[in-house]
Design a protein around this motif. Structure first.
Motif, PDB file in Angstrom:
ATOM      1  N   UNK A 172       0.823  -1.217   0.000  1.00 49.95           N
ATOM      2  CA  UNK A 172       0.000   0.000   0.000  1.00 49.95           C
ATOM      3  C   UNK A 172       0.851   1.259   0.000  1.00 49.95           C
ATOM      4  N   UNK A 173       1.996   1.186   0.654  1.00 50.18           N
ATOM      5  CA  UNK A 173       2.874   2.364   0.724  1.00 50.18           C
ATOM      6  C   UNK A 173       3.417   2.747  -0.643  1.00 50.18           C
ATOM      7  N   UNK A 174       3.349   1.845  -1.619  1.00 51.22           N
ATOM      8  CA  UNK A 174       3.832   2.145  -2.972  1.00 51.22           C
ATOM      9  C   UNK A 174       2.691   2.459  -3.940  1.00 51.22           C
ATOM     10  N   UNK A 175       1.451   2.348  -3.479  1.00 46.95           N
ATOM     11  CA  UNK A 175       0.308   2.375  -4.383  1.00 46.95           C
ATOM     12  C   UNK A 175      -0.151   3.793  -4.719  1.00 46.95           C
ATOM     13  N   UNK A 176      -0.594   3.956  -5.963  1.00 48.61           N
ATOM     14  CA  UNK A 176      -1.254   5.185  -6.405  1.00 48.61           C
ATOM     15  C   UNK A 176      -2.428   4.789  -7.290  1.00 48.61           C
ATOM     16  N   UNK A 177      -3.418   5.660  -7.382  1.00 60.05           N
ATOM     17  CA  UNK A 177      -4.557   5.383  -8.244  1.00 60.05           C
ATOM     18  C   UNK A 177      -4.094   5.141  -9.684  1.00 60.05           C
ATOM     19  N   UNK A 178      -4.734   4.194 -10.338  1.00 63.61           N
ATOM     20  CA  UNK A 178      -4.334   3.849 -11.697  1.00 63.61           C
ATOM     21  C   UNK A 178      -4.401   5.060 -12.633  1.00 63.61           C
ATOM     22  N   UNK A 179      -5.417   5.912 -12.454  1.00 61.77           N
ATOM     23  CA  UNK A 179      -5.536   7.097 -13.310  1.00 61.77           C
ATOM     24  C   UNK A 179      -4.347   8.033 -13.120  1.00 61.77           C
ATOM     25  N   UNK A 180      -3.892   8.168 -11.875  1.00 61.97           N
ATOM     26  CA  UNK A 180      -2.729   9.029 -11.598  1.00 61.97           C
ATOM     27  C   UNK A 180      -1.454   8.410 -12.162  1.00 61.97           C
ATOM     28  N   UNK A 181      -1.354   7.089 -12.056  1.00 65.33           N
ATOM     29  CA  UNK A 181      -0.172   6.422 -12.579  1.00 65.33           C
ATOM     30  C   UNK A 181      -0.106   6.544 -14.101  1.00 65.33           C
ATOM     31  N   UNK A 182      -1.264   6.409 -14.769  1.00 70.94           N
ATOM     32  CA  UNK A 182      -1.290   6.550 -16.218  1.00 70.94           C
ATOM     33  C   UNK A 182      -0.865   7.952 -16.625  1.00 70.94           C
ATOM     34  N   UNK A 183      -1.324   8.958 -15.898  1.00 71.51           N
ATOM     35  CA  UNK A 183      -0.933  10.333 -16.206  1.00 71.51           C
ATOM     36  C   UNK A 183       0.563  10.521 -16.015  1.00 71.51           C
ATOM     37  N   UNK A 184       1.115   9.892 -14.980  1.00 72.19           N
ATOM     38  CA  UNK A 184       2.564   9.958 -14.766  1.00 72.19           C
ATOM     39  C   UNK A 184       3.308   9.317 -15.939  1.00 72.19           C
ATOM     40  N   UNK A 185       2.805   8.194 -16.420  1.00 65.65           N
ATOM     41  CA  UNK A 185       3.452   7.514 -17.542  1.00 65.65           C
ATOM     42  C   UNK A 185       3.416   8.374 -18.805  1.00 65.65           C
ATOM     43  N   UNK A 186       2.278   9.004 -19.045  1.00 69.17           N
ATOM     44  CA  UNK A 186       2.166   9.865 -20.232  1.00 69.17           C
ATOM     45  C   UNK A 186       3.141  11.031 -20.142  1.00 69.17           C
ATOM     46  N   UNK A 187       3.271  11.604 -18.959  1.00 69.16           N
ATOM     47  CA  UNK A 187       4.211  12.699 -18.786  1.00 69.16           C
ATOM     48  C   UNK A 187       5.646  12.249 -18.989  1.00 69.16           C
ATOM     49  N   UNK A 188       5.964  11.048 -18.478  1.00 70.66           N
ATOM     50  CA  UNK A 188       7.323  10.530 -18.630  1.00 70.66           C
ATOM     51  C   UNK A 188       7.638  10.250 -20.093  1.00 70.66           C
TER      52      UNK A 188
END
Length: 231
Positions: free
Chosen positions: A168-184
């Motif tokens: 859980x300490x590593x978890x983020x919402x999937x929508x937020x993770x996808x946005x991070x991936x797009x930015x990267x």
């Protein structure tokens, strides 16, 4: 294609905490199996039968925490999502954590847009925690057939709780993770335009998983040169 969560030296400590907790869970499981599981603790049916039994067990629970580590084709995930929605409507509290290393782009897009709060995480061991007191986890191979262990053993359950806390300490919402991936991806594309042809080749090999030494050998370069190209 896979997506790494918490990739980089700054995340070494959280990753190690997850891995330590995962190892402790596996050790607890193996010790319990060595002591001899209780009657009915092992699901030994066919893959389809075990999946159906797991679904029934989750449906009987009021609280289900899942750490999903394996590759799931999109069509299979759609079916699982429909079942998850049904259980939520029946009052089951569900928490689904997906290890990003085995998420395909289409599944990531799906869970990011889904109407349930799916999370991306770093979770190397697949398991489920039911009502905080029962664990579903891979069992031993029996006659070359996979099994699933369903146990209330207190040591295994305690190890599962520790593992879930670290995941859980590593978890983020999937929508937020996808946005991070797009930015990267966007940032990598912009940076790539500034690279020399050799730097691009080095970067491509490293992205494919090659080590510095393997890249140096493939391109007839020194390891020092490889590292300087991507510094």
């Amino acid at each position: 294609m896979s997506f790494e969560l918490m990739n980089g030296p700054q995340y070494a400590v959280p990753r190690q905490r997850v891995e330590d907790a995962a190892l402790a869970l596996q050790v607890a499981k193996v010790r319990h199996l060595a002591d001899g599981p209780a009657a009915g603790e092992l699901l030994t049916g066919t893959f389809k039968e075990n999946v159906e039994r797991i679904r029934d067990l989750c449906g009987e629970a009021r609280d289900v925490v899942s750490v999903q580590q394996r590759v799931v084709p999109l069509e299979s995930f759609r079916q699982g999502h429909a079942n998850n929605r049904r259980m939520v409507r029946l009052g089951v509290r569900m928490e689904s954590l997906y290890d990003t290393r085995n998420l395909s782009p289409d599944v990531l897009e799906f869970i990011a847009a889904a109407d349930l709060p799916y999370h991306c995480c770093y979770g190397p061991v697949q398991m489920k925690l039911l009502d905080g007191r029962r664990v579903l986890i891979d069992g031993p191979l029996l006659e070359e057939r996979t099994t699933v262990m369903h146990t209330e053993d207190p040591v295994v359950v305690a190890a599962a709780h520790r593992y879930v806390r670290q995941v859980r300490a590593t978890a983020i919402l999937a929508a937020d993770f996808l946005e991070r991936q797009r930015g990267a991806r966007s940032a990598r594309g912009e940076a790539r335009e500034l690279l020399t042809p050799r730097q691009r080749l080095v970067a491509d090999l490293l992205d494919a998983g090659a080590t510095d030494a393997e890249v140096a050998h493939a391109l007839s370069l020194s390891v020092r040169t490889v590292r300087s190209e991507v510094a």
